[in-house]
Enzyme design. Sequence first.
Site, PDB file in Angstrom:
ATOM      1  N   HIS A  31    -101.147 -41.762  29.297  1.00 40.93           N
ATOM      2  CA  HIS A  31     -99.766 -41.818  29.792  1.00 40.93           C
ATOM      3  C   HIS A  31     -99.446 -43.222  30.287  1.00 40.93           C
ATOM      4  O   HIS A  31     -98.405 -43.801  29.929  1.00 40.93           O
ATOM      5  CB  HIS A  31     -99.601 -40.787  30.915  1.00 40.93           C
ATOM      6  CG  HIS A  31     -98.326 -40.920  31.683  1.00 40.93           C
ATOM      7  ND1 HIS A  31     -97.237 -40.096  31.482  1.00 40.93           N
ATOM      8  CD2 HIS A  31     -97.971 -41.773  32.685  1.00 40.93           C
ATOM      9  CE1 HIS A  31     -96.266 -40.442  32.307  1.00 40.93           C
ATOM     10  NE2 HIS A  31     -96.684 -41.457  33.051  1.00 40.93           N
ATOM     11  N   GLU A  32    -100.322 -43.794  31.114  1.00 39.95           N
ATOM     12  CA  GLU A  32    -100.068 -45.116  31.677  1.00 39.95           C
ATOM     13  C   GLU A  32    -100.070 -46.198  30.608  1.00 39.95           C
ATOM     14  O   GLU A  32     -99.240 -47.112  30.623  1.00 39.95           O
ATOM     15  CB  GLU A  32    -101.090 -45.441  32.767  1.00 39.95           C
ATOM     16  CG  GLU A  32    -101.034 -44.520  33.977  1.00 39.95           C
ATOM     17  CD  GLU A  32     -99.656 -44.471  34.625  1.00 39.95           C
ATOM     18  OE1 GLU A  32     -98.905 -45.464  34.516  1.00 39.95           O
ATOM     19  OE2 GLU A  32     -99.324 -43.443  35.227  1.00 39.95           O
ATOM     20  N   GLU A  34     -90.738 -41.104  32.174  1.00 42.96           N
ATOM     21  CA  GLU A  34     -91.910 -40.249  32.387  1.00 42.96           C
ATOM     22  C   GLU A  34     -92.064 -39.230  31.258  1.00 42.96           C
ATOM     23  O   GLU A  34     -93.173 -39.005  30.768  1.00 42.96           O
ATOM     24  CB  GLU A  34     -91.816 -39.537  33.741  1.00 42.96           C
ATOM     25  CG  GLU A  34     -91.953 -40.460  34.944  1.00 42.96           C
ATOM     26  CD  GLU A  34     -93.228 -41.282  34.886  1.00 42.96           C
ATOM     27  OE1 GLU A  34     -94.315 -40.703  34.670  1.00 42.96           O
ATOM     28  OE2 GLU A  34     -93.141 -42.515  35.041  1.00 42.96           O
TER      29      GLU A  34
END
Length: 286
Positions: free
Chosen positions: A132-133, A205
Amino acid sequence: MLINRVKTAAILAVLGALFILIGGAIGRGPGLVIGLLLGLAVTGGSYWFSDTVAIKASRAQPVTEAQMPEYYAIVRELCQRGGWPMPRLYVTPDQQPNAFATGRNPEHAAVAVTAGILQIVSWDELRGVLAHEMSHVGNRDILISSVAAAVAMAITFLARMAAFASLFGGERQDEGQNVFETLALIILAPLAAALLQMALSRSREFDADLSGARLIGDGEPLARALEKLDRAAGQIPMPTARPEMAGMYIVNPLRRRQVNFAKWFADHPPTAERVARLRSREWARS
């Protein structure tokens, strides 16, 4: 790529303009000039040093491959999959499980995890979090969030200075200054900066969740990690987390401070919705 550059330019323009407005609240003449100069300095500085600001604010410490070989191995594998350079890796002392990425581009990126996340997730789940990051890095989302965070912090500081100047100095009311207008601006300018950050953060996100799942070919590790992190964020405080920086983390580090109308000001989408989208394999269809 072009969309992210346009978003960044818009953020810099809008948040920079708030400096001028707050400067005007201090004094119509010199205050506007001071606000303009500060706006140019901080917005420009936040572009080049946003990663340094975020790392220092979180008290993150660099870690070597000898200290955390698994951490390095996961990030290196993700970088090879995505075709990105290796970022600098950090660990913060916070006991709340969380993580964030920062930097103006993949060549100047940094990833940080908290001490707490290393205690409650498996390495497979951490791989989902780091995917994700790293997706934020690859999408260049971190420039937008880092710049917005740095500038919003400065706007909040300048607004407090304006409040002090309004009470103990500056132009007199009988010379034309409207104290109610000044107080409204001092309150609303940081709020406007925060709302802009939140709107951008929510969409980023979702995108990073799906991109991260696509990167590793599986959404379940991140889904399990998000459930753990969300529960822990409601139980374990992060005293060092600043509201202006909250949008950079994978889950809201200030969840324990939420109030009844918090959804109006949420800088993260609901965790249950994020998990549902991951488990529905939306990432495989997009």
